[in-house]
Design a protein around this motif. Sequence first.
Motif, PDB file in Angstrom:
ATOM      1  N   ILE A 267       0.842  -1.209   0.000  1.00  0.00           N
ATOM      2  CA  ILE A 267       0.000   0.000   0.000  1.00  0.00           C
ATOM      3  C   ILE A 267       0.877   1.259   0.000  1.00  0.00           C
ATOM      4  N   LYS A 268       1.919   1.251   0.825  1.00  0.00           N
ATOM      5  CA  LYS A 268       2.768   2.436   0.961  1.00  0.00           C
ATOM      6  C   LYS A 268       3.482   2.778  -0.352  1.00  0.00           C
ATOM      7  N   PHE A 269       4.060   1.738  -0.979  1.00  0.00           N
ATOM      8  CA  PHE A 269       4.857   1.988  -2.182  1.00  0.00           C
ATOM      9  C   PHE A 269       4.017   1.828  -3.448  1.00  0.00           C
ATOM     10  N   ARG A 270       2.880   2.502  -3.451  1.00  0.00           N
ATOM     11  CA  ARG A 270       1.966   2.461  -4.600  1.00  0.00           C
ATOM     12  C   ARG A 270       2.366   3.502  -5.637  1.00  0.00           C
ATOM     13  N   LYS A 271       1.899   3.276  -6.847  1.00  0.00           N
ATOM     14  CA  LYS A 271       2.148   4.243  -7.918  1.00  0.00           C
ATOM     15  C   LYS A 271       1.227   5.445  -7.746  1.00  0.00           C
ATOM     16  N   PRO A 272       1.720   6.638  -8.018  1.00  0.00           N
ATOM     17  CA  PRO A 272       0.875   7.837  -7.887  1.00  0.00           C
ATOM     18  C   PRO A 272      -0.377   7.729  -8.760  1.00  0.00           C
ATOM     19  N   GLY A 273      -1.521   8.049  -8.175  1.00  0.00           N
ATOM     20  CA  GLY A 273      -2.771   8.041  -8.921  1.00  0.00           C
ATOM     21  C   GLY A 273      -3.340   6.663  -9.196  1.00  0.00           C
ATOM     22  N   GLN A 274      -2.774   5.611  -8.612  1.00  0.00           N
ATOM     23  CA  GLN A 274      -3.251   4.246  -8.861  1.00  0.00           C
ATOM     24  C   GLN A 274      -3.596   3.564  -7.544  1.00  0.00           C
ATOM     25  N   SER A 275      -4.756   2.931  -7.493  1.00  0.00           N
ATOM     26  CA  SER A 275      -5.158   2.231  -6.271  1.00  0.00           C
ATOM     27  C   SER A 275      -4.336   0.963  -6.097  1.00  0.00           C
ATOM     28  N   PRO A 276      -3.864   0.711  -4.886  1.00  0.00           N
ATOM     29  CA  PRO A 276      -3.065  -0.501  -4.653  1.00  0.00           C
ATOM     30  C   PRO A 276      -3.904  -1.777  -4.772  1.00  0.00           C
ATOM     31  N   VAL A 277      -3.303  -2.805  -5.356  1.00  0.00           N
ATOM     32  CA  VAL A 277      -3.915  -4.138  -5.426  1.00  0.00           C
ATOM     33  C   VAL A 277      -2.902  -5.124  -4.832  1.00  0.00           C
ATOM     34  N   VAL A 278      -3.321  -5.846  -3.796  1.00  0.00           N
ATOM     35  CA  VAL A 278      -2.448  -6.810  -3.125  1.00  0.00           C
ATOM     36  C   VAL A 278      -3.098  -8.186  -3.218  1.00  0.00           C
ATOM     37  N   LYS A 279      -2.358  -9.145  -3.794  1.00  0.00           N
ATOM     38  CA  LYS A 279      -2.875 -10.505  -3.967  1.00  0.00           C
ATOM     39  C   LYS A 279      -1.998 -11.478  -3.170  1.00  0.00           C
ATOM     40  N   ILE A 280      -2.651 -12.337  -2.386  1.00  0.00           N
ATOM     41  CA  ILE A 280      -1.930 -13.274  -1.517  1.00  0.00           C
ATOM     42  C   ILE A 280      -2.303 -14.701  -1.905  1.00  0.00           C
ATOM     43  N   SER A 281      -1.298 -15.545  -2.080  1.00  0.00           N
ATOM     44  CA  SER A 281      -1.534 -16.941  -2.458  1.00  0.00           C
ATOM     45  C   SER A 281      -0.538 -17.836  -1.718  1.00  0.00           C
ATOM     46  N   ALA A 282      -0.758 -19.146  -1.805  1.00  0.00           N
ATOM     47  CA  ALA A 282       0.127 -20.097  -1.116  1.00  0.00           C
ATOM     48  C   ALA A 282       0.167 -21.402  -1.891  1.00  0.00           C
ATOM     49  N   SER A 283       1.308 -22.094  -1.798  1.00  0.00           N
ATOM     50  CA  SER A 283       1.458 -23.416  -2.408  1.00  0.00           C
ATOM     51  C   SER A 283       2.272 -24.292  -1.463  1.00  0.00           C
ATOM     52  N   GLU A 284       2.063 -25.612  -1.549  1.00  0.00           N
ATOM     53  CA  GLU A 284       2.718 -26.545  -0.634  1.00  0.00           C
ATOM     54  C   GLU A 284       3.480 -27.616  -1.396  1.00  0.00           C
ATOM     55  N   LYS A 285       4.664 -27.962  -0.885  1.00  0.00           N
ATOM     56  CA  LYS A 285       5.450 -29.047  -1.462  1.00  0.00           C
ATOM     57  C   LYS A 285       6.291 -29.681  -0.366  1.00  0.00           C
ATOM     58  N   ASN A 286       6.065 -30.972  -0.141  1.00  0.00           N
ATOM     59  CA  ASN A 286       6.847 -31.755   0.831  1.00  0.00           C
ATOM     60  C   ASN A 286       6.876 -31.117   2.217  1.00  0.00           C
ATOM     61  N   GLY A 287       5.731 -30.659   2.673  1.00  0.00           N
ATOM     62  CA  GLY A 287       5.650 -30.106   4.020  1.00  0.00           C
ATOM     63  C   GLY A 287       6.103 -28.667   4.148  1.00  0.00           C
ATOM     64  N   TRP A 289       5.365 -24.811   3.025  1.00  0.00           N
ATOM     65  CA  TRP A 289       4.433 -23.868   2.414  1.00  0.00           C
ATOM     66  C   TRP A 289       5.188 -22.621   1.965  1.00  0.00           C
ATOM     67  N   THR A 290       4.886 -22.174   0.762  1.00  0.00           N
ATOM     68  CA  THR A 290       5.453 -20.927   0.254  1.00  0.00           C
ATOM     69  C   THR A 290       4.317 -19.948   0.000  1.00  0.00           C
ATOM     70  N   PHE A 291       4.372 -18.801   0.655  1.00  0.00           N
ATOM     71  CA  PHE A 291       3.358 -17.753   0.502  1.00  0.00           C
ATOM     72  C   PHE A 291       3.904 -16.663  -0.417  1.00  0.00           C
ATOM     73  N   SER A 292       3.024 -16.089  -1.210  1.00  0.00           N
ATOM     74  CA  SER A 292       3.401 -15.015  -2.128  1.00  0.00           C
ATOM     75  C   SER A 292       2.473 -13.825  -1.915  1.00  0.00           C
ATOM     76  N   VAL A 293       3.059 -12.646  -1.759  1.00  0.00           N
ATOM     77  CA  VAL A 293       2.291 -11.407  -1.592  1.00  0.00           C
ATOM     78  C   VAL A 293       2.679 -10.482  -2.739  1.00  0.00           C
ATOM     79  N   ASN A 294       1.758 -10.319  -3.670  1.00  0.00           N
ATOM     80  CA  ASN A 294       2.014  -9.554  -4.895  1.00  0.00           C
ATOM     81  C   ASN A 294       1.342  -8.185  -4.828  1.00  0.00           C
ATOM     82  N   ASP A 295       2.034  -7.153  -5.293  1.00  0.00           N
ATOM     83  CA  ASP A 295       1.432  -5.824  -5.353  1.00  0.00           C
ATOM     84  C   ASP A 295       1.694  -5.194  -6.719  1.00  0.00           C
TER      85      ASP A 295
END
Length: 366
Positions: A267-287, A289-295
């Motif tokens: 949210i803080k490091f958003r582009k001027p004049g553009q609303s922030p979009v933050v997408k959170i996802s997760a995947s699992e492999k062999n016990g 978990w890897t989380f991803s936070v995209n902006d």
Amino acid sequence: MNHEENVFYKMIYEVSDYAIIMMDANGTIMNWNVGAQRIKGYLSEEVIGSSFKRFYTEKDKIEQKPDQLLATATQEGSARDEGWRVKKDGSLFWANVLITAIHGADGRITGFSKVTRDLTERKNAELAVIEHAKELEKKNKELEQFAYIASHDLQEPLRTITCLNEMLRDTLYEKIDPQTTQMMDYILEATQRMRQLIHGLLDYSRIGKESDLVEVNCAQLIQQIKMDLKILIEDTGTYIEFESLPTIWGYELELRQMFTNLITNGIKFRKPGQSPVVKISASEKNGKWTFSVNDNGIGIPQAFHDKIFVIFQRLHSRETYEGTGIGLAHCHKIAQLHKGDIWVDSEEGKGSTFHFSVDTHKLKSA
């Protein structure tokens, strides 16, 4: 002894990587190969006819370890062991040992074969790693203690400076000129910034200190964080999206801090004049978990991808973006607490995706 047996024993005798010996039912040495001579230092005539117990430490002899190994091999057919053994010159080596019972035609045990590998280099390497880890742990504790004490000690003079500044402002309210007022404002801003840095340092030193491993429902956690950030989200028009987030084994307060830092960064490091979009996802492999936070923010130049996780590192001036430069250092320490890591994929002007991993298997076994 027939020809085939001669060939077989000659082959055993010539093996140099393993100490291979034959013993009678009482553990008396009957033969001695090249590998045994190389590893243990004795010539065959020095050991044949003596007990295999001579290679064990005094502690092992007192605890009757050699007898226990023969008893196990007698009952179960074989016995495995690793431990320190004694060479002819009195030095120790780390031995991996397999003792196998040998049966006669009538099924009775007539003796034992004993195969020994010298794994001293491997053991010393393991001990070095353990010692290094202990030393790092000790230094980390010393640093954390220093940070905690120093931070507390620094707070008192800050309170004094702030108090004196306010007293001067109140006392000289009608006498001070605009330039002096501005300097007093600078003093107040500097002390407030210093206080933020101290609090950040204290928070950093406390990570993982008073937390328990629990089951954390990450979807519920994100919903709670959205409620906590409700005003900021509404003021900036931020859209937060997440799906299929798991319930994992972890430290709840620290995971909340992790997600909060990454979301607020988006949210803080958003582009001027553009609303922030933050997408959170997760995947699992062999016990793990890897989380991803995209902006969709301003992104991070490649040259700074590693530096941003170092404490107090800043890529932008305070005038451009507020903050202490400690948030991502917190995230890095939290990822390590969860036996994982954190990294970023980003291009300047094209947003960022922060990934962090949580190794639930290692956490449960720690």
